[in-house]
Write an enzyme that holds these catalytic residues in place. Structure first.
Site, PDB file in Angstrom:
ATOM      1  N   LYS A  87     -45.571-111.777  24.664  1.00  8.48           N
ATOM      2  CA  LYS A  87     -46.162-112.340  23.146  1.00  8.48           C
ATOM      3  C   LYS A  87     -45.129-111.813  22.276  1.00  8.48           C
ATOM      4  O   LYS A  87     -44.403-110.804  22.500  1.00  8.48           O
ATOM      5  CB  LYS A  87     -47.338-111.889  22.871  1.00  8.48           C
ATOM      6  CG  LYS A  87     -47.474-110.387  22.664  1.00  8.48           C
ATOM      7  CD  LYS A  87     -49.134-110.306  22.117  1.00  8.48           C
ATOM      8  CE  LYS A  87     -49.225-108.940  21.694  1.00  8.48           C
ATOM      9  NZ  LYS A  87     -50.484-108.393  20.963  1.00  8.48           N
ATOM     10  N   LYS A 141     -43.229-106.852  17.710  1.00 15.74           N
ATOM     11  CA  LYS A 141     -42.106-105.822  17.137  1.00 15.74           C
ATOM     12  C   LYS A 141     -41.249-105.068  17.980  1.00 15.74           C
ATOM     13  O   LYS A 141     -40.132-105.081  18.112  1.00 15.74           O
ATOM     14  CB  LYS A 141     -42.966-104.922  15.802  1.00 15.74           C
ATOM     15  CG  LYS A 141     -41.861-104.501  15.113  1.00 15.74           C
ATOM     16  CD  LYS A 141     -42.174-104.993  13.599  1.00 15.74           C
ATOM     17  CE  LYS A 141     -40.940-104.619  12.712  1.00 15.74           C
ATOM     18  NZ  LYS A 141     -40.650-103.137  12.514  1.00 15.74           N
ATOM     19  N   LYS A 160     -49.200 -92.245  22.380  1.00 17.58           N
ATOM     20  CA  LYS A 160     -48.451 -91.762  21.390  1.00 17.58           C
ATOM     21  C   LYS A 160     -47.781 -90.433  21.636  1.00 17.58           C
ATOM     22  O   LYS A 160     -46.657 -89.882  21.237  1.00 17.58           O
ATOM     23  CB  LYS A 160     -48.812 -92.004  19.903  1.00 17.58           C
ATOM     24  CG  LYS A 160     -48.977 -93.254  19.663  1.00 17.58           C
ATOM     25  CD  LYS A 160     -49.485 -93.464  18.208  1.00 17.58           C
ATOM     26  CE  LYS A 160     -49.734 -95.013  17.969  1.00 17.58           C
ATOM     27  NZ  LYS A 160     -50.745 -95.245  16.753  1.00 17.58           N
TER      28      LYS A 160
END
Ligand code: TRP
Length: 331
Positions: free
Chosen positions: A196, A199, A113
């Protein structure tokens, strides 16, 4: 026998999708029987990456409504919002004194991040695992259902618990372990041919998608040329469509399509229609409940208030013991 405690948290970053449903939410509904389940929405954690005040509250609302619509029952589990339980913050402060900069900086998710948002490497991001450990340890949860990406955070929660116990010579904190779902883990593939449903991959069917949206998304799913020779290998996009079909259709129907693929008579248009209909059958009753719940502010607030009240009474006791062990008391 006392039921084992399961705690699950989810960040509030938008609508849940079919992957969330088959990968977690559907199990959560079942687990309510066997375990002492506590499910919460981690709105503080959402703020570490997305400090957008105009979105947060609505994201919390939609997840809460989706949880309820899927069958989480506030009478059978504890359902709450992280920020409704201020005790967590105090627990977190105390736990921070036993979390080291070095280990926090080394966390994979933190480094990730920090790279993705170089202009907002805030302290909340660094101490994310400590807040998550506080979430868990205050409940003395035995199990936490987590995906692969959260295993390291859970391991850190175990380390904090063991370190704390060792330091104060007690066995107060319970080291939490990953919850292992029964049977094969269900992986829901995306509609874009590989990987898969997720989002960030932008390949999702959301639980609140209406029927036409589902049909449109499935129609656009990646396929290949229809097979022309028996025994040719099945490409990944088609394998994925069959995984989806098996999730949402009767076994006999799925077998029929597989036979049609094997003898090269399959038409992908039909396969997609079947998949879309199956998905609609699963999600449209939930969507209808969701829409009602989402609009029912009084009920949602009642669920929040009552959930927080029950959880606060429990974690208050942990916090008092934590304070006592750490020497915090009146003269
Ligand atoms: N970090 C988790 C995630 O992103 C969310 C979370 C926060 C959580 N606190 C938790 C999960 C406590 C389980 C237990 O998925």
């Amino acid at each position: 026998m006392e039921k084992k405690i399961v705690l699950s948290g989810i960040r509030a970053t938008g609508h849940l999708h079919l992957g969330n449903y088959y990968g977690a939410l559907r199990n959560f509904v079942e687990m309510q029987q066997e375990y002492d389940c506590r499910y919460f929405i981690a709105d503080y954690h959402s703020l570490t990456t997305q400090p957008d005040a105009s979105l947060l509250n609505d994201n919390v609302r939609s997840i809460l409504a989706e949880y309820l619509a899927a069958g989480l029952d506030p009478n059978r589990c504890m359902l709450y919002v992280q920020s409704d339980v201020p005790e967590t913050c105090e627990f977190y402060t105390l736990l921070n004194m036993h979390a080291y900069l070095g280990e926090l900086e080394k966390t994979v998710a933190f480094k990730d991040k920090a790279r993705k948002q170089p202009n907002n490497v805030n302290a909340g991001l660094l101490t994310y695992p400590v807040l998550m450990a506080a979430d868990i340890l205050q409940h003395k949860a035995h199990y936490v259902p987590v995906g692969k990406d959260q295993l390291q955070h859970l391991e850190m929660a175990r380390n904090f618990a063991n370190r704390f116990n060792h330091f104060y010579g007690c066995d107060f904190l319970v080291p939490p372990y990953p919850y292992e779902a029964k049977g094969e883990p269900v992986k829901v593939p995306g509609l874009d041919g590989s990987g898969k449903m997720g989002k960030s991959e932008g390949n999702c069917i959301f639980l609140n998608d209406d029927d036409r949206t589902v049909e449109r998304k499935v129609r656009k799913a990646v396929t290949d040329m229809t097979p022309t020779e028996p025994d040719s290998p099945m490409s990944e996009p088609i394998q994925n469509l069959f995984v989806l079909l098996r999730l949402v259709a009767e076994k006999s129907v799925a077998d029929q399509y597989l036979a049609a693929w094997n003898d090269c008579s399959i038409r992908y248009g039909d396969l997609k229609k079947e998949i879309a209909q199956g998905i609609i059958k699963v999600i449209s009753p939930m969507r209808e409940r969701y829409e009602q719940l989402y609009a029912d502010t009084d009920y949602l607030n009642k669920v929040r208030r009552e959930g927080a009240e029950r959880v606060r009474a429990i974690v208050r006791e942990s916090l008092d013991e934590m304070r006592r062990l750490m020497g915090i008391r009146m003269f």
